[in-house]
Design a protein around this motif. Structure first.
Motif, short mmCIF file in Angstrom:
data_model
loop_
_atom_site.label_atom_id
_atom_site.label_comp_id
_atom_site.label_asym_id
_atom_site.label_seq_id
_atom_site.Cartn_x
_atom_site.Cartn_y
_atom_site.Cartn_z
N ASP A 19 0.85 -1.20 0.00
CA ASP A 19 0.00 0.00 0.00
C ASP A 19 0.88 1.25 0.00
O ASP A 19 0.99 1.95 1.01
CB ASP A 19 -0.92 -0.01 1.23
CG ASP A 19 -1.91 1.14 1.21
OD1 ASP A 19 -2.30 1.59 0.12
OD2 ASP A 19 -2.30 1.59 2.31
N PRO A 20 1.51 1.56 -1.13
CA PRO A 20 2.43 2.70 -1.16
C PRO A 20 1.68 4.03 -1.08
O PRO A 20 0.60 4.19 -1.67
CB PRO A 20 3.12 2.55 -2.52
CG PRO A 20 2.08 1.92 -3.39
CD PRO A 20 1.34 0.96 -2.48
N GLN A 21 2.24 4.97 -0.33
CA GLN A 21 1.61 6.28 -0.15
C GLN A 21 2.65 7.37 -0.30
O GLN A 21 3.84 7.15 -0.08
CB GLN A 21 0.99 6.39 1.25
CG GLN A 21 -0.04 5.33 1.57
CD GLN A 21 -1.34 5.50 0.84
OE1 GLN A 21 -1.70 6.61 0.45
NE2 GLN A 21 -2.07 4.40 0.64
N THR A 22 2.18 8.57 -0.64
CA THR A 22 3.08 9.71 -0.63
C THR A 22 3.56 9.95 0.80
O THR A 22 2.84 9.67 1.77
CB THR A 22 2.38 10.98 -1.15
OG1 THR A 22 3.29 12.10 -1.04
CG2 THR A 22 1.14 11.32 -0.35
N GLU A 23 4.78 10.46 0.93
CA GLU A 23 5.31 10.75 2.27
C GLU A 23 4.98 12.18 2.72
O GLU A 23 5.31 12.56 3.84
CB GLU A 23 6.83 10.52 2.28
CG GLU A 23 7.15 9.03 2.09
CD GLU A 23 8.64 8.71 2.21
OE1 GLU A 23 8.96 7.69 2.83
OE2 GLU A 23 9.46 9.48 1.67
N LEU A 24 4.30 12.94 1.87
CA LEU A 24 3.83 14.26 2.28
C LEU A 24 2.65 14.11 3.24
O LEU A 24 1.81 13.21 3.07
CB LEU A 24 3.38 15.07 1.06
CG LEU A 24 4.50 15.54 0.12
CD1 LEU A 24 3.90 16.14 -1.15
CD2 LEU A 24 5.40 16.56 0.80
N GLU A 25 2.58 14.98 4.22
CA GLU A 25 1.50 14.94 5.21
C GLU A 25 0.43 15.97 4.84
O GLU A 25 0.75 17.13 4.53
CB GLU A 25 2.05 15.23 6.60
CG GLU A 25 3.06 14.18 7.07
CD GLU A 25 3.77 14.57 8.36
OE1 GLU A 25 3.44 15.64 8.94
OE2 GLU A 25 4.67 13.83 8.79
N THR A 43 12.73 18.52 -0.06
CA THR A 43 12.44 17.16 0.37
C THR A 43 11.07 17.10 1.05
O THR A 43 10.61 18.08 1.63
CB THR A 43 13.49 16.65 1.37
OG1 THR A 43 13.41 17.43 2.58
CG2 THR A 43 14.89 16.75 0.78
N ASP A 44 10.44 15.93 0.99
CA ASP A 44 9.16 15.76 1.68
C ASP A 44 9.33 15.97 3.18
O ASP A 44 8.46 16.53 3.83
CB ASP A 44 8.60 14.35 1.41
CG ASP A 44 8.09 14.19 -0.02
OD1 ASP A 44 8.18 15.15 -0.80
OD2 ASP A 44 7.60 13.09 -0.35
N VAL A 45 10.45 15.51 3.72
CA VAL A 45 10.71 15.68 5.15
C VAL A 45 10.72 17.16 5.52
O VAL A 45 10.11 17.59 6.51
CB VAL A 45 12.05 15.02 5.55
CG1 VAL A 45 12.44 15.38 6.98
CG2 VAL A 45 11.95 13.51 5.40
#
Length: 216
Positions: A19-25, A43-45
């Motif tokens: 279940d891959p998801q974007t790492e953006l919140e 970076t998303d972080v």
């Protein structure tokens, strides 16, 4: 790659991460749109660190307008190009309120009319929020597509076109997530970690790094 190899390529990535998801919140479509816009050349972080406090306060385009450009800059000043991004985000909020009733549109044609929104950003929003089978080609996907032989192209648009034609069901919805994560954590730009890659035998890259550098 052959059709059978492409199917196997994604089957293995899916087996690794079902279940891959974007790492953006984000909490809603508007916050996703803002986060993706801010993530260009960042970076998303780094984006997540900046948007946690911002999104606690701003959930709608109107609330962004109420916050104002200076207020937005205070939240995102740790992100690269924050001045120009702040201008785009404010202009986007104004257009969403004036032309779209404060709602994020669900078509690429409408999304790319918004300031700061190109095809890649639109594709991420369409995929992550609206569940459309789109392929948002960032630097990771461009590298992985070319390096592996999955989708070769001289431009992101060419790679996107190749992926559009090549990726089979049932992998189309998650494909761009698998490729981004694979490029971010395994098929890295400087030293691809081929020694732990689940698709190394399918990959066409000639300079494979089959042992970790000493000291790792």
């Amino acid at each position: 790659m052959t059709k059978a190899e492409i199917f196997e390529f994604f089957r293995r990535l899916a087996e690794d991460n079902p279940d891959p998801q974007t790492e953006l919140e984000y909490g809603n479509a508007y916050q996703l749109l803002v986060a993706v816009t801010l993530s260009a050349q960042a970076t998303d972080v780094g984006v997540n660190k900046a948007t946690r406090a911002l999104f606690a306060r701003v959930q709608t385009p109107q609330q962004m307008l109420d916050l104002g450009e200076d207020g937005l800059k205070e939240h995102i000043k740790t992100i690269g190009l924050f001045n120009s991004k702040a201008k785009n985000v404010m202009a986007m909020a104004r257009l969403l309120v004036d032309n779209f009733g404060g709602e994020v549109p669900s078509t690429r044609e409408e999304l790319v009319t918004l300031p700061g929104v190109g095809r890649k950003t639109a594709n991420v929003v369409l995929n992550c929020w609206f569940g459309q089978e789109t392929f948002a080609v960032d630097t990771h996907i461009f590298r992985v597509g070319n390096r592996t032989g999955l989708a070769k192209g001289k431009t992101p648009d060419q790679v996107e076109t190749k992926l559009e034609k090549a990726v089979p069901q049932p992998f189309r919805l998650g494909a761009h997530h698998w490729l981004i994560l694979h490029g971010r954590y395994v098929c890295k730009a400087r030293t691809p970690e081929c020694w732990r890659c689940p698709v190394v035998d399918l990959c066409r890259f000639k300079q494979k790094v089959l042992e970790p550098p000493k000291g790792r």
